[in-house]
Design an enzyme around this catalytic site. Structure first.
Site, PDB file in Angstrom:
ATOM      1  N   ARG A 140       7.134 -56.292  -2.750  1.00  0.00           N
ATOM      2  CA  ARG A 140       5.777 -56.331  -3.307  1.00  0.00           C
ATOM      3  C   ARG A 140       5.888 -55.845  -4.752  1.00  0.00           C
ATOM      4  O   ARG A 140       6.618 -54.913  -5.036  1.00  0.00           O
ATOM      5  CB  ARG A 140       4.843 -55.450  -2.485  1.00  0.00           C
ATOM      6  CG  ARG A 140       4.588 -56.028  -1.093  1.00  0.00           C
ATOM      7  CD  ARG A 140       3.369 -55.415  -0.432  1.00  0.00           C
ATOM      8  NE  ARG A 140       3.017 -56.134   0.791  1.00  0.00           N
ATOM      9  CZ  ARG A 140       3.401 -55.769   2.019  1.00  0.00           C
ATOM     10  NH1 ARG A 140       4.145 -54.704   2.187  1.00  0.00           N
ATOM     11  NH2 ARG A 140       3.026 -56.461   3.078  1.00  0.00           N
TER      12      ARG A 140
ATOM     13  N   SER B  39       0.415 -63.450  -2.503  1.00  0.00           N
ATOM     14  CA  SER B  39       1.498 -64.256  -3.094  1.00  0.00           C
ATOM     15  C   SER B  39       0.946 -65.591  -3.600  1.00  0.00           C
ATOM     16  O   SER B  39       1.402 -66.120  -4.624  1.00  0.00           O
ATOM     17  CB  SER B  39       2.579 -64.521  -2.040  1.00  0.00           C
ATOM     18  OG  SER B  39       3.017 -63.307  -1.487  1.00  0.00           O
TER      19      SER B  39
ATOM     20  N   ILE C 161       2.774 -62.941   9.551  1.00  0.00           N
ATOM     21  CA  ILE C 161       2.498 -62.914  11.004  1.00  0.00           C
ATOM     22  C   ILE C 161       1.006 -62.858  11.288  1.00  0.00           C
ATOM     23  O   ILE C 161       0.573 -63.110  12.396  1.00  0.00           O
ATOM     24  CB  ILE C 161       3.180 -61.709  11.694  1.00  0.00           C
ATOM     25  CG1 ILE C 161       2.671 -60.368  11.134  1.00  0.00           C
ATOM     26  CG2 ILE C 161       4.682 -61.802  11.606  1.00  0.00           C
ATOM     27  CD1 ILE C 161       2.996 -59.163  11.998  1.00  0.00           C
ATOM     28  N   ASP C 162       0.193 -62.516  10.273  1.00  0.00           N
ATOM     29  CA  ASP C 162      -1.221 -62.198  10.528  1.00  0.00           C
ATOM     30  C   ASP C 162      -2.106 -63.408  10.852  1.00  0.00           C
ATOM     31  O   ASP C 162      -3.206 -63.248  11.357  1.00  0.00           O
ATOM     32  CB  ASP C 162      -1.832 -61.480   9.307  1.00  0.00           C
ATOM     33  CG  ASP C 162      -1.116 -60.182   8.985  1.00  0.00           C
ATOM     34  OD1 ASP C 162      -0.454 -59.639   9.886  1.00  0.00           O
ATOM     35  OD2 ASP C 162      -1.219 -59.712   7.837  1.00  0.00           O
TER      36      ASP C 162
ATOM     37  N   GLU D 282      -7.803 -55.949  29.790  1.00  0.00           N
ATOM     38  CA  GLU D 282      -9.144 -55.622  30.291  1.00  0.00           C
ATOM     39  C   GLU D 282     -10.158 -55.517  29.162  1.00  0.00           C
ATOM     40  O   GLU D 282     -11.336 -55.841  29.340  1.00  0.00           O
ATOM     41  CB  GLU D 282      -9.109 -54.305  31.092  1.00  0.00           C
ATOM     42  CG  GLU D 282      -8.659 -54.464  32.547  1.00  0.00           C
ATOM     43  CD  GLU D 282      -7.220 -54.913  32.717  1.00  0.00           C
ATOM     44  OE1 GLU D 282      -6.382 -54.524  31.893  1.00  0.00           O
ATOM     45  OE2 GLU D 282      -6.934 -55.671  33.670  1.00  0.00           O
TER      46      GLU D 282
ATOM     47  N   HIS E 209       5.900 -52.207  13.344  1.00  0.00           N
ATOM     48  CA  HIS E 209       6.792 -53.239  12.786  1.00  0.00           C
ATOM     49  C   HIS E 209       7.654 -53.935  13.820  1.00  0.00           C
ATOM     50  O   HIS E 209       8.284 -54.951  13.500  1.00  0.00           O
ATOM     51  CB  HIS E 209       7.648 -52.639  11.673  1.00  0.00           C
ATOM     52  CG  HIS E 209       6.825 -52.287  10.461  1.00  0.00           C
ATOM     53  ND1 HIS E 209       6.040 -51.163  10.413  1.00  0.00           N
ATOM     54  CD2 HIS E 209       6.625 -52.947   9.305  1.00  0.00           C
ATOM     55  CE1 HIS E 209       5.404 -51.135   9.250  1.00  0.00           C
ATOM     56  NE2 HIS E 209       5.741 -52.204   8.559  1.00  0.00           N
ATOM     57  N   ILE E 210       7.688 -53.414  15.049  1.00  0.00           N
ATOM     58  CA  ILE E 210       8.461 -54.131  16.084  1.00  0.00           C
ATOM     59  C   ILE E 210       7.950 -55.563  16.223  1.00  0.00           C
ATOM     60  O   ILE E 210       8.705 -56.486  16.517  1.00  0.00           O
ATOM     61  CB  ILE E 210       8.401 -53.371  17.426  1.00  0.00           C
ATOM     62  CG1 ILE E 210       9.523 -53.839  18.340  1.00  0.00           C
ATOM     63  CG2 ILE E 210       7.050 -53.503  18.118  1.00  0.00           C
ATOM     64  CD1 ILE E 210       9.812 -52.894  19.472  1.00  0.00           C
TER      65      ILE E 210
HETATM   66  P1  ADP Z   1       0.791 -61.164   0.871  1.00  0.00           P
HETATM   67  O1  ADP Z   1       1.318 -62.205  -0.035  1.00  0.00           O
HETATM   68  O2  ADP Z   1       1.499 -61.081   2.184  1.00  0.00           O
HETATM   69  O3  ADP Z   1      -0.725 -61.198   0.981  1.00  0.00           O
HETATM   70  P2  ADP Z   1       0.547 -58.991  -0.975  1.00  0.00           P
HETATM   71  O4  ADP Z   1      -0.946 -58.983  -0.995  1.00  0.00           O
HETATM   72  O5  ADP Z   1       1.259 -57.678  -0.955  1.00  0.00           O
HETATM   73  O6  ADP Z   1       1.166 -59.760   0.260  1.00  0.00           O
HETATM   74  O7  ADP Z   1       1.022 -59.840  -2.212  1.00  0.00           O
HETATM   75  C1  ADP Z   1       2.402 -60.057  -2.444  1.00  0.00           C
HETATM   76  C2  ADP Z   1       2.656 -60.016  -3.914  1.00  0.00           C
HETATM   77  O8  ADP Z   1       1.922 -61.070  -4.562  1.00  0.00           O
HETATM   78  C3  ADP Z   1       2.180 -58.749  -4.609  1.00  0.00           C
HETATM   79  O9  ADP Z   1       3.096 -57.680  -4.462  1.00  0.00           O
HETATM   80  C4  ADP Z   1       2.097 -59.228  -6.053  1.00  0.00           C
HETATM   81  O10 ADP Z   1       3.407 -59.293  -6.590  1.00  0.00           O
HETATM   82  C5  ADP Z   1       1.596 -60.660  -5.884  1.00  0.00           C
HETATM   83  N1  ADP Z   1       0.133 -60.713  -6.068  1.00  0.00           N
HETATM   84  C6  ADP Z   1      -0.831 -60.228  -5.255  1.00  0.00           C
HETATM   85  N2  ADP Z   1      -2.061 -60.428  -5.757  1.00  0.00           N
HETATM   86  C7  ADP Z   1      -1.888 -61.049  -6.951  1.00  0.00           C
HETATM   87  C8  ADP Z   1      -2.778 -61.523  -7.975  1.00  0.00           C
HETATM   88  N3  ADP Z   1      -4.093 -61.382  -7.879  1.00  0.00           N
HETATM   89  N4  ADP Z   1      -2.223 -62.111  -9.050  1.00  0.00           N
HETATM   90  C9  ADP Z   1      -0.871 -62.263  -9.173  1.00  0.00           C
HETATM   91  N5  ADP Z   1       0.004 -61.838  -8.239  1.00  0.00           N
HETATM   92  C10 ADP Z   1      -0.479 -61.240  -7.150  1.00  0.00           C
HETATM   93  O1  F6P Z   2       0.908 -58.730   6.479  1.00  0.00           O
HETATM   94  C1  F6P Z   2       1.822 -58.406   7.477  1.00  0.00           C
HETATM   95  C2  F6P Z   2       1.685 -56.962   7.892  1.00  0.00           C
HETATM   96  O2  F6P Z   2       2.673 -56.685   8.862  1.00  0.00           O
HETATM   97  C3  F6P Z   2       0.285 -56.561   8.391  1.00  0.00           C
HETATM   98  O3  F6P Z   2       0.085 -56.964   9.726  1.00  0.00           O
HETATM   99  C4  F6P Z   2       0.339 -55.062   8.200  1.00  0.00           C
HETATM  100  O4  F6P Z   2      -0.969 -54.537   8.007  1.00  0.00           O
HETATM  101  C5  F6P Z   2       1.166 -54.901   6.945  1.00  0.00           C
HETATM  102  O5  F6P Z   2       1.898 -56.112   6.778  1.00  0.00           O
HETATM  103  C6  F6P Z   2       2.137 -53.753   6.986  1.00  0.00           C
HETATM  104  O6  F6P Z   2       2.766 -53.674   5.755  1.00  0.00           O
HETATM  105  P1  F6P Z   2       4.048 -52.760   5.464  1.00  0.00           P
HETATM  106  O7  F6P Z   2       5.243 -53.506   5.922  1.00  0.00           O
HETATM  107  O8  F6P Z   2       4.008 -52.572   4.000  1.00  0.00           O
HETATM  108  O9  F6P Z   2       3.885 -51.490   6.251  1.00  0.00           O
END
Ligand code: ADP
Ligand code: F6P
Length: 320
Positions: free
Chosen positions: A73, A106, A127-128, A188, A251-252
């Protein structure tokens, strides 16, 4: 016509990412492209962490979870000056187009890079299952199977003790893993942001009634970020006739061998991304809708409303 294509994984890893990378690389090389991997997500762009690869790259990783090209990230990527460094590094290497496998964050990075002159295609790697432009995201099916196996295991031990198992399931703000797993395991109770726990007294009553009726275990699924499962465990121990144990899967549920369908769909999406870039299409994200490969403008995709699967809660009432 585009000649050099890069590929990276970004944000949380997901099983199936390796199959996507393999699909993209094999397709790219068959179309006579030079294929590059970028290690560590967007971080690798600004650190010049590129590698030109051949068609056999990581082909032995098809059945392996996580991402072999690493992920990271990089919050600073929201800043234009940081993205400019990435664009400069890509241009220096001659890479004209990029495949970004990740979630909605991303996707934003990919769209903004496209606006700065590097055609990007986003693929839904998380995975979400929180990317509405695809019926399923890369990693969801495998994570769901992992979650279901974990719940089945917990059910065995809860049944042996006539206990209540409370299980917290990851998914960030999207409860699909929780609600799908609820249906698959006859849980349940299922509590999510769309179906919260609003009346604890009513829950205790349902639990005591189930015990009187001879139910040997009681499984409560809770989507992450909704409530404190340890607190709920204490409350149930204090207010019902059944002992409770809480487990946070964590994380499992993100690792593990991708399922067969995961590999097939991930590979297809990787291949399709290359075909789009080859046609000069960028700033879009790929999805699978009704078993067909589709693409959508990234801004439009991010505006789509999440499917809350409210019909699943009705079905769940039948199975519990
Ligand atoms: P995901 O892609 O799984 O939603 P993140 O929200 O952590 O995970 O985003 C992954 C990476 O994408 C961030 O660490 C950053 O580098 C980039 N990113 C997130 N938001 C933005 C944005 N608004 N503009 C440009 N890059 C972004
Ligand atoms: O986006 C995938 C995910 O595993 C979410 O389900 C969870 O909230 C988050 O990432 C956990 O992030 P990290 O690996 O930074 O603890």
């Amino acid at each position: 016509m585009v000649k050099k294509i890069g590929i990276l994984t970004s944000g949380g890893d997901a099983p199936g990412m390796n199959a996507t990378v393999i699909g993209a690389i094999k397709t790219g090389i068959s179309l006579n492209k030079d294929m590059y991997v970028v290690y560590d997500g967007y971080k690798g762009l600004i650190n010049n962490n590129f590698k030109k690869v051949d068609k056999n790259f990581i082909e032995d990783k098809m059945n392996v979870g996580g991402t072999a090209i690493k992920t990271a990230r990089l919050p600073e990527f929201k800043e234009e000056s940081v993205r400019q460094k990435a664009v400069d590094a890509l241009k220096k290497e001659g890479i004209e187009a990029l495949i970004v496998i990740g979630g909605d964050g991303s996707y934003m990075g990919a769209k903004k890079l496209t606006e700065m002159g590097i055609n990007c295609v986003g693929l839904p790697g998380t995975i979400d299952n929180d990317i509405a432009s695809s019926d399923f995201t890369i990693g969801f099916d495998t994570a769901l199977n992992t979650v279901v196996n974990a719940i089945d295991n917990i059910r065995d031990t809860m049944t042996s003790h006539n206990r209540c198992g409370i299980i917290e399931i990851m998914g960030n703000r999207c409860p699909d893993l929780t609600i799908f797993a609820g249906l698959a395991t006859n849980a349940e109770e299922v509590f999510t942001c769309d179906h919260p726990l609003t009346d604890k007294e009513a829950l205790y009553k349902r639990m005591n009634k189930a015990l009187e009726e001879g139910k040997e275990s009681f499984i409560i699924l809770v989507a992450e970020k909704l409530l404190d499962v340890k607190e709920l465990e204490k409350d149930i121990n204090a207010n019902t006739n059944r002992e409770a144990r809480a487990t946070v899967l964590g994380h499992i549920q993100r690792g593990g061998k991708p399922t067969a369908m995961e590999r097939v769909n991930s590979f297809r999406m990787g291949a399709y991304a290359v075909e789009l870039l080859d046609q000069g299409i960028g700033g879009v994200c790929v999805g699978i809708h009704e078993n067909k490969l589709v693409y959508t403008d990234i801004y439009d995709a991010l505006k789509l409303e999440r499917n809350k699967h409210m019909d699943f809660y009705k079905l769940h009432d039948l199975v519990k």
